[in-house]
Design an enzyme around this catalytic site. Sequence first.
Site, PDB file in Angstrom:
ATOM      1  N   ARG A 206     -10.584  -1.169  -5.725  1.00 10.44           N
ATOM      2  CA  ARG A 206     -10.322   0.205  -5.909  1.00 10.44           C
ATOM      3  C   ARG A 206     -11.411   1.094  -6.339  1.00 10.44           C
ATOM      4  NH1 ARG A 206      -7.098  -2.300  -3.684  1.00 10.44           N
ATOM      5  NH2 ARG A 206      -4.852  -2.676  -4.125  1.00 10.44           N
ATOM      6  N   SER A 258       0.311   3.944  -8.259  1.00 12.59           N
ATOM      7  CA  SER A 258      -0.060   3.311  -9.430  1.00 12.59           C
ATOM      8  C   SER A 258      -0.838   3.868 -10.435  1.00 12.59           C
ATOM      9  CB  SER A 258      -0.686   1.744  -9.040  1.00 12.59           C
ATOM     10  OG  SER A 258       0.138   1.064  -8.141  1.00 12.59           O
ATOM     11  N   GLU A 328      -6.070   4.394 -12.117  1.00  8.28           N
ATOM     12  CA  GLU A 328      -6.247   4.487 -10.817  1.00  8.28           C
ATOM     13  C   GLU A 328      -5.853   5.641 -10.208  1.00  8.28           C
ATOM     14  OE1 GLU A 328      -4.281   2.090  -6.888  1.00  8.28           O
ATOM     15  OE2 GLU A 328      -4.483   0.992  -8.837  1.00  8.28           O
TER      16      GLU A 328
END
Length: 337
Positions: A206, A258, A328
């Site tokens: 990520r 998320s 995130e």
Amino acid sequence: MKLVTQEAMSAQPAARWGRAEGMDDRLIEQLRAIAPVKTGEPLSRHTTFGIGGPADVFVTVRNAAELARAVITAREFAAPVFILGAGSNILAGDRGIRGVVIDNQAKAIEGPLSPNPSPTRGVGSAYVVRAESGVPFASLARQLARDGYGGIEWAAGIPGTLGGAVVYNAGAYDGCLADVLRSVTMLDGNNATKTAPAADLGLAYRTSSILRGECPGCVVLSVEIAVTRGDGAALMRRGADLDEQRLGAQPRGRNSGSTFKNPPGDHAWRLIDAVGLRGYRIGDARISEKHSNFIENLGEARAADVAALMREAQRRVSEQFGIDLQNEVELVGEGFE
């Protein structure tokens, strides 16, 4: 709270750009010569959270050339720039975003082209797809699967654009963009267009060199990915199965995906659940009862409410487990208190 964008590390301070100097009127005029422009556009209309105050200037670009021109024009006026993709994975502040918000609708796709040797991980001879950064990742995955090309069918349920997928190295179900990405064409901080191989982007879980600020001013214009021939029906079934799995586990409605990255060896949802926050609510923002790593807008949630929930989750998890949950969802703009 910091503003994180494809461009943030080179954005000029908003104080250098303002109506008092007469600069923004000239900027708007020049941007309108490139693409449609609105002023004071509510970002709540353009985010999956349905949250966000006004953008000073909101310009909708329709191809990669317009995207580059709009960024360069904003830079000439020292205006901060935020590149908006599908509006997922972000929380826009209640006071909005200063400077220029560029709504990236650059969606041209070329290919799949003839097989070429592929430098990507785990991919041998592959077909090449070239796509502009505003292409929705999930739509591209479904289209390729229908046409009998595999490699990103796992992305059939991922919200967001290819530009955002590069910045965050988007992934799901043991797949990620780094597995298939060949190269990225970018506008750099000096307004030069360059193409970099995927290996130069520092892609990890990520994150990327762009997100970490190691490529100051870089804006993704287009990408090349490698796909392989496969059985269209089988690929579509796999994509549909993964999409059904996702919908079965995650809440629908207004959210931004998320909230936190999974810490090594654990799951953010489990930690949030363990500290008693499933269903916890501040105003109209609620930690989902279905999946506690999601925050939902129940109707009139403010960015400040969502940010307060995020801070509470981080505080409790840190106190109980000694783990610092990392965002995130990125907080962009102003107005989180």
